[in-house]
Design a protein around this motif. Structure first.
Motif, short mmCIF file in Angstrom:
data_model
loop_
_atom_site.label_atom_id
_atom_site.label_comp_id
_atom_site.label_asym_id
_atom_site.label_seq_id
_atom_site.Cartn_x
_atom_site.Cartn_y
_atom_site.Cartn_z
N UNK A 277 0.43 -1.04 0.10
CA UNK A 277 -0.10 -0.25 -0.18
C UNK A 277 1.35 1.45 0.31
N UNK A 278 0.53 1.94 -1.28
CA UNK A 278 1.23 3.66 -1.25
C UNK A 278 0.50 4.40 -0.90
N UNK A 279 1.07 5.91 -0.03
CA UNK A 279 0.12 6.41 -0.53
C UNK A 279 1.54 7.99 -0.57
N UNK A 280 1.63 8.82 -1.12
CA UNK A 280 2.42 10.03 -1.43
C UNK A 280 4.11 9.13 -0.65
N UNK A 281 3.90 8.48 -1.86
CA UNK A 281 5.86 7.16 -1.26
C UNK A 281 6.30 7.80 -2.99
N UNK B 193 10.72 -1.29 -4.45
CA UNK B 193 10.19 -2.52 -5.99
C UNK B 193 11.84 -3.12 -5.75
N UNK B 194 12.70 -1.95 -5.82
CA UNK B 194 14.06 -2.83 -6.72
C UNK B 194 14.05 -4.01 -5.73
N UNK C 169 1.98 -6.20 -5.88
CA UNK C 169 0.96 -5.89 -6.38
C UNK C 169 1.13 -4.15 -5.11
N UNK C 170 1.15 -3.18 -6.35
CA UNK C 170 1.25 -2.20 -5.41
C UNK C 170 -0.27 -1.42 -5.89
N UNK C 171 -0.19 -1.41 -4.20
CA UNK C 171 -1.70 -0.51 -4.54
C UNK C 171 -1.53 1.21 -3.91
N UNK C 172 -2.42 2.00 -5.12
CA UNK C 172 -2.18 3.58 -4.79
C UNK C 172 -3.27 3.64 -3.71
N UNK C 173 -2.99 3.95 -2.28
CA UNK C 173 -3.81 3.73 -1.65
C UNK C 173 -4.20 5.46 -1.12
N UNK C 174 -4.07 6.54 -2.22
CA UNK C 174 -4.93 7.87 -2.15
C UNK C 174 -6.37 8.07 -2.69
#
Length: 65
Positions: free
Chosen positions: A34-38, A46-47, A60-65
């Motif tokens: 989960x990523x918000x303002x990252x 991710x690397x 899976x990267x989730x846009x938390x915004x």
């Protein structure tokens, strides 16, 4: 005292079971981030995941915004 004993057994079981799965690359793993303002940190995260020796996984990267 019994709680400490149960915790020790759980640690031993989880550690040995996880090592076996990772060693054999048999289990498919999905990593959800989960990523918000990252914007500044997500690339490094991710690397780092992509450089793992374990090969049977999805990210899976989730846009938390």
């Amino acid at each position: 005292m019994i709680v400490i004993f149960i915790n020790i057994i759980n640690i031993i079981y989880i550690t040995s079971n996880t090592y076996s799965i990772l060693k054999n690359n048999t289990e498919h793993v999905t990593v959800c981030i989960p990523a918000r303002n990252e914007e500044k940190n997500i690339e490094k995260c991710i690397r780092s995941l992509m450089n793992q020796s374990y090969e049977n996984y999805d990210v899976i990267v989730l846009n938390d915004n």
